[in-house]
Every structure is written in C-alpha cells, then in structure tokens.
Design a protein around this motif. Structure first.
Motif, short mmCIF file in Angstrom:
data_model
loop_
_atom_site.label_atom_id
_atom_site.label_comp_id
_atom_site.label_asym_id
_atom_site.label_seq_id
_atom_site.Cartn_x
_atom_site.Cartn_y
_atom_site.Cartn_z
N GLN A 12 0.74 -1.24 0.08
CA GLN A 12 0.00 -0.10 -0.10
C GLN A 12 0.95 1.31 -0.08
O GLN A 12 1.75 1.50 0.93
CB GLN A 12 -0.85 0.28 1.04
N ALA A 69 -0.49 4.34 -1.35
CA ALA A 69 -1.68 5.44 -1.74
C ALA A 69 -0.76 6.73 -0.88
O ALA A 69 -0.36 6.86 0.37
CB ALA A 69 -2.83 5.24 -1.19
N ASN A 105 -1.69 -0.78 -4.10
CA ASN A 105 -2.38 0.37 -4.14
C ASN A 105 -1.31 1.57 -4.34
O ASN A 105 -0.69 1.99 -3.32
CB ASN A 105 -3.27 0.72 -2.80
N SER A 116 -2.64 4.86 -5.37
CA SER A 116 -3.58 5.75 -5.36
C SER A 116 -2.94 7.15 -5.13
O SER A 116 -2.00 7.14 -4.08
CB SER A 116 -4.96 5.64 -4.51
N SER A 139 -5.10 -7.52 -7.74
CA SER A 139 -5.80 -6.26 -7.35
C SER A 139 -4.83 -5.12 -7.41
O SER A 139 -3.84 -5.07 -6.94
CB SER A 139 -6.39 -6.47 -5.84
N THR A 181 -5.16 -0.83 -7.37
CA THR A 181 -5.91 0.40 -7.04
C THR A 181 -5.24 1.42 -7.41
O THR A 181 -4.05 2.00 -7.07
CB THR A 181 -6.36 0.42 -5.53
N VAL A 184 -6.45 5.11 -7.93
CA VAL A 184 -7.44 6.06 -7.88
C VAL A 184 -6.73 7.40 -8.00
O VAL A 184 -5.58 7.45 -7.02
CB VAL A 184 -8.35 5.78 -6.27
N LYS A 210 -9.32 -7.42 -10.03
CA LYS A 210 -9.76 -6.01 -9.83
C LYS A 210 -8.68 -4.99 -10.21
O LYS A 210 -7.56 -4.98 -10.02
CB LYS A 210 -9.98 -5.93 -8.32
N ASP A 217 -9.26 -0.70 -10.04
CA ASP A 217 -9.91 0.33 -9.34
C ASP A 217 -9.32 1.44 -10.03
O ASP A 217 -8.11 2.00 -9.73
CB ASP A 217 -9.75 0.48 -8.09
N ARG A 228 -11.04 4.55 -10.55
CA ARG A 228 -11.61 5.78 -10.08
C ARG A 228 -10.86 7.16 -10.08
O ARG A 228 -10.01 6.96 -9.45
CB ARG A 228 -12.53 5.81 -9.03
N SER A 258 -14.91 1.81 -11.58
CA SER A 258 -14.58 3.24 -11.96
C SER A 258 -15.67 4.13 -11.95
O SER A 258 -16.77 3.80 -11.76
CB SER A 258 -13.88 3.10 -13.70
#
Length: 153
Positions: free
Chosen positions: A41, A43, A67, A69, A90, A92, A94, A118, A120, A122, A150
C-alpha cells in the motif's frame, strides 16, 4: 527504512500509505530486502517519483495486491509493474491523473489475465472519456477476468 528492510525479510504486507517521508531510496531499500511482499500500500506517498515506483516492478515479484492511489505514476511505470508483478490480482490506481487510457490498455494486456481480478481506476482516466470507455469495455470483455471499478470514464 533500512532497518525495516534488513530485519523483515519475511514481510508479506507493507502499508506505507501517507508516509510523506519515504522517498525512492528508502522504498528501494525495503523492497530489495523484502522479496515476499504480497500486499503493498503506497497511496498518497507524495515523495515517491516514477523512478521509485519502478522498484515495485523490479523487486516485488510475489505481489498480489497493490495500491498506488494518488501517486506520480505514468504509463511506462504502469506497464513495468504489469510485466514485473505477474501475480498481481488487485491494483488500485485511484486519482492517478498522468495515466492515460493507452497505459491502462497496455497494463491489462500485459498483466496475467488469470491473476488480475480487480482494477480500480476511479478518477484516473482523464482523456477522451467516451473513447476510453469503449476501448476499455472491449478489452475487459475479451479478458473475462478483470473487474473494473471506475467512476465515469
């Protein structure tokens, strides 16, 4: 960061989200010494550059969950991660505004379709939204293994 890397060789989950002081060199030290990381992670790690994020592709061969993000992530780094992290299930991504729909397509094509479940995105794809949506939908339908979360793309 060096102490963490040298004492945690069996580390599997690492969450450095919002760690403003971790830079490229610190991340490299940890990832190089922790080859079993399955979940990472990062982010909102504002101090990491694209160069630092390339270390994820280089050292995280066992990575399953990622992740990034709000990280400074471009299409080239995204493709390097897809090629280097073949077990990624997965991702992410974002609010990564530098990534284009071309980068997302290359990422999905390069990622192991059996592993990736997955993605993501968004707030990420900022180019021609209608064209990106059509192309991404076709690519996802063809792979049958990717679930994309998304916002309006």
């Amino acid at each position: 960061m060096q102490a963490l890397g040298t004492t945690c060789a069996e580390l599997q989950v690492l969450d450095l989200s919002y760690a403003a002081l971790i830079g490229d060199i610190g991340l490299r030290m940890v990832l190089r010494c922790c080859p079993r990381i399955a979940e990472l992670q990062l982010a909102w790690c504002d101090s990491l550059s694209a160069k630092g994020l390339r270390y994820v592709a280089e050292f995280c061969r066992m990575l399953e969950v990622l992740n990034l993000s709000r990280c400074v992530l471009d299409d080239d780094v995204l493709l390097a991660i897809a090629n280097g992290c073949r077990k990624l299930a997965s991702a992410t991504l974002v609010d990564c505004p530098i990534i284009t729909h071309h980068g997302v397509h290359a990422f999905i094509e390069a990622a192991d379709a059996k592993a990736l479940k997955k993605l993501d995105l968004r707030g990420t794809i900022v180019e021609d939204r209608s064209q990106a949506s059509r192309k991404l939908s076709k690519l996802i339908a063809a792979s049958r293994h990717v679930h994309v979360l998304s916002g309006p793309i």
